[in-house]
Design a protein around this motif. Structure first.
Motif, PDB file in Angstrom:
ATOM      1  N   TYR A 418      43.670 -19.464  -3.380  1.00 23.19           N
ATOM      2  CA  TYR A 418      43.586 -20.627  -2.172  1.00 23.19           C
ATOM      3  C   TYR A 418      42.085 -21.023  -2.441  1.00 23.19           C
ATOM      4  O   TYR A 418      41.705 -22.936  -2.491  1.00 23.19           O
ATOM      5  N   GLU A 712      47.898 -26.626  -2.913  1.00 21.02           N
ATOM      6  CA  GLU A 712      47.660 -25.338  -2.759  1.00 21.02           C
ATOM      7  C   GLU A 712      48.803 -24.332  -2.179  1.00 21.02           C
ATOM      8  O   GLU A 712      48.324 -23.548  -2.227  1.00 21.02           O
ATOM      9  N   VAL A 716      48.587 -20.497  -3.780  1.00 29.21           N
ATOM     10  CA  VAL A 716      48.888 -19.589  -3.315  1.00 29.21           C
ATOM     11  C   VAL A 716      50.541 -18.484  -2.893  1.00 29.21           C
ATOM     12  O   VAL A 716      50.149 -17.499  -3.346  1.00 29.21           O
TER      13      VAL A 716
END
Length: 788
Positions: A418, A712, A716
């Motif tokens: 992240y 993102e 992740v």
């Protein structure tokens, strides 16, 4: 940050409602067949494993030094013809004896005893040594041996040694000019060289070395094709065991550390192991021979399959934590991650297909074996991960409660991913521009890499053969043969004046050629007879040829007496240094060809084949890699049905290759067979991370979700598995540094480095590039139309 990660984990149920079109055209559903009847599937698997074990026992080792250049080319066919007609070099063990006290009386007597004992070793056909030399013959008599039964003493011995050192037959050929190195050429039976008997024969020779010469202070080493083949054979067998054990241990240890459950370790690590077993068994049944490239098939299968098994296991694990039952969790993992698994194996398959267009039979076979292993690994992973998950995962509800708030290892990786994603999507245009400039600069360096090849690269360099060859290079102009084949026209015999004149002129040309030494032929005997016996007539020459042992005659004259060889030797230099020597010799022989038009005169031999073909073959492989860049990018783009994907995967795909090439350039290395094959395969395998990320981004990039948030989330969700698999794969490949084979060590560390660089490219190049292209697509086509 942690809260955002929890959202990503919980929303996995909704992801299944993403795009309905599969990038793998539904092939991922193969993985759902076995899980419908897991017990029956395991019974079938057990039967396949038993068959694979028997297949592995069928695998033989190809230890031929010419295997790289084996092809349908005219040059190689000519080389094979020479080795059949004049088989000596393929079966010669070179015994190199060296020391300043070599010609001391006591050592010389022990050396003669050693030579005598060598002739009694089982499997030998004869030998040539300095003790084979003869004195000048008296008229009408056979020449006496140069070395008398009782060696002289005192001043007479010193005079005798000067005579030995000046003998034209052995000086510079079997005895170095300074008298400190002697070469003994021991000819073995072809049946022994091609069988397991070679181990015993070479062992007996080594035992005699220790017994007869152990207390002389002389350094004794073995070289020659049989010894090199035996060392290659032993290294391949030893390395295969090492790679299997270390690669499997690496996968199991890392899986258990992060999953913290035996059941997930089994689901993630066992399918790759079984894929290795099944693939090797299939190669055995298909009559593939194990060689220096196929020896890395074990870590390559681990690389191909472990990445996808980890992705599937991670995906199923997230769904279990989110509350799904194990059947649903593993089914959805196959449906969501499976398409990317099919595509990663597809790109790996394209890499292997590219190798199948090589001129080398060895590399083509490697490509065929790799393609077969890729298909087997895909079916094994897609089928076995869900089967093992369903069979071995227990108490999924308890597991979900336990790990929802206590998943420190994976959570740390998610935090790291992240952190990177946030920074990469902050200024995608700037980072994309930097990536283009950086990769372009590395590409310029890569373009300056030159092809490199040495025969010694195929042979274990921690053993005797290479060291002994180096001493022959230093003292006797080299250990590698360069031969000139002379085939007579119809109507001309071996002893016709025209034939003898042709042999004499070829011999003289080879002798004068810079870089070639230790020249032998029928002309050597003819000159010696003319000088020492004062007779150059054909009858005398015939008489002496008739009394020479058969195995010696066959070194220069074929059995039908319609062809001869003028044999020379060259040092084991890089092919770029040998090629000018070979080409110059070939051009110098044009004068002889013109003068004797009916005679076929050709420069051949393993060193000549290597010098002529290696650079061209390496360059072709490198050009094929360039074409592969475009083909794989188009293939992935078509699968995703998106030009954004095609452009997005180019830079991260090229980066590991040009970065690895830059490291080779910085080390002063060039492109070798092992390095260009490693880069070709690593390019296809390295795109695994790219495909899994783009597949996840495709699911996240929905209307109403910003491109930054989609990148993102995708990072992740897939990032931890990508990092773990890269570590495991790099460990599985880097174990090859323990190999005695230089080419295998180079293949291993370069492949491992390329895999790590592929992860770097995925994290730091793919993210901003993908986001910038998505934003560009939105400007061109509107925000409502999906870019991926």
């Amino acid at each position: 940050m942690l809260e955002k990660h929890s959202e990503n984990e919980v929303h996995v149920d909704k992801v299944e409602q993403g795009p309905t079109s599969s990038i793998a055209f539904g092939l991922e559903r193969l993985g759902l067949i076995a899980v419908r009847a897991p017990i029956v599937s395991c019974i079938v698997l057990l039967a396949l494993i038993v068959g694979a074990v028997f297949g592995i026992y069928r695998i033989k080792i190809d230890d031929s030094l010419s295997q790289l250049f084996r092809s349908d080319s005219r040059e190689f066919r000519q080389y094979e013809e020479v080795t059949k007609k004049f088989p000596a070099e393929e079966f010669d063990v070179l015994v190199v004896v060296e020391g300043k006290t070599l010609l001391e009386r006591s050592n010389l007597e022990k050396l003669r005893d050693f030579v005598t004992d060598l002739q009694l070793v089982e499997g030998t056909r004869g030998l040539v040594s300095l003790f084979s030399a003869r004195q000048a013959p008296a008229p009408g008599k056979l020449p006496a041996a140069l070395f008398p039964a009782e060696l002289p003493e005192g001043a007479a011995y010193d005079k005798f040694i000067e005579t030995v050192k000046n003998n034209e037959i052995i000086r510079g050929k079997l005895l170095s000019e300074d008298g400190t190195l002697a070469l003994i050429v021991l000819s073995l039976d072809p049946e022994v060289v091609g069988s397991n008997k070679l181990t015993k024969t070479v062992g007996d020779i080594r035992a005699l070395m220790k017994e007869d010469l152990g207390d002389t202070g002389l350094n004794v080493q073995l070289s020659g094709v049989p010894v090199m083949q035996l060392e290659i054979r032993n290294a391949v067998e030893r390395d295969g065991l090492t790679y299997n054990i270390l690669g499997i241990l690496a996968g199991c240890i890392i899986a258990i550390i992060f999953f913290r459950k035996i059941s997930f370790m089994i689901a993630a690590a066992f399918p790759p192991m079984i894929a290795i077993l099944l693939a090797l068994g299939a190669l055995g049944w298909a009559n593939f021979n194990l060689n220096m490239f196929l020896n890395v098939m074990t870590p390559l299968i681990m690389v191909i399959s472990f990445s996808d098994s980890m992705q599937l296991t991670f995906a199923a694990r997230d769904r279990l934590i989110a509350g799904q039952d194990k059947f649903t969790a593993f089914k959805n993992a196959v449906l969501v991650v499976g398409p990317a698994c099919v595509l990663t194996h597809g790109t790996a398959g394209i890499s292997f297909i590219a190798l199948m267009f090589s001129d080398s039979d060895l590399i083509r076979k490697f490509g065929e074996a790799g393609l077969a292993a890729t298909i087997i690994a895909l079916v094994a992973v897609l089928s076995l991960v869900p089967v093992f998950g369903v069979l071995f995962v227990r108490n999924e509800k308890v597991f979900a409660v336990k790990f929802q708030g206590a998943d420190a290892g994976v959570q740390a990786l998610r935090n790291f991913c992240y952190w990177i994603a946030v920074r990469m999507v902050g200024r995608p245009g700037l980072f994309s521009l930097i990536a283009v400039l950086f990769v372009g600069g590395l590409g310029v360096i890569y373009a300056n890499l030159e092809p490199r090849y040495r025969l010694a690269d195929q042979v274990p360099d921690k053993r005797q053969a290479v060291a002994a060859s180096d001493r022959l290079d230093a003292k006797l102009t080299g250990a590698n043969p360069v031969n000139v084949l002379i085939v007579f026209p119809k109507g001309e015999s071996l002893y016709s004046p025209q034939t003898l004149q042709t042999i004499a002129e070829v011999h003289a040309t080879v002798e004068k050629s810079a870089g070639v030494g230790n020249v032998w032929s029928l002309e050597t005997l003819r000159r010696w007879l003319a000088e020492k016996a004062g007779s150059a007539d054909v009858a005398t020459l015939k008489e002496y040829v008739s009394v020479i042992p058969e195995h010696l005659v066959r070194r220069f004259i074929d059995a039908e007496q319609d062809a001869v060889v003028v044999a020379g030797r060259v040092p084991d230099k890089d092919s770029s240094q040998l090629l000018p020597i070979v080409d110059k010799l070939d051009s110098e022989l044009d004068a002889v060809r013109k003068k004797h038009p009916g005679y076929e005169i050709a420069v051949t031999g393993l060193a000549a084949i290597a010098a002529r073909n290696s650079a061209n073959m390496i360059e072709k492989l490198n050009h094929g890699l360039t074409i592969e860049f475009a083909l794989v990018a188009i293939f992935i783009g078509l699968a995703f049905r998106s030009w954004v994907v095609t452009l997005a995967c180019i830079l991260p795909g090229i980066f590991p290759v040009v970065m690895s090439g830059t490291v080779l350039w910085a080390m002063g290395e060039g492109l070798q067979f092992a390095s260009v094959v490693a880069l070709t395969v690593s390019f296809g395998l390295g795109l695994s991370a790219t495909i899994h990320f783009l597949n996840r981004l495709r699911l996240e990039n929905k209307p109403g979700v910003g491109s930054a948030l989609a990148v993102e989330r995708a990072t992740v969700l897939v990032g931890p598995a990508l990092i773990l698999t890269t570590v495991v794969l790099a460990c599985g490949l880097v174990v090859t540094v323990f190999s005695d084979l230089p080419s295998l060590r180079l293949f291993g560390w370069l492949s491992a480095f390329s895999m790590v660089m592929a992860l770097v490219a995925d994290l730091f190049i793919l993210r901003p590039t993908a986001m910038w292209l998505i934003n560009l697509h939105a400007k061109l086509h509107g925000a409502d139309k999906q870019a991926i």
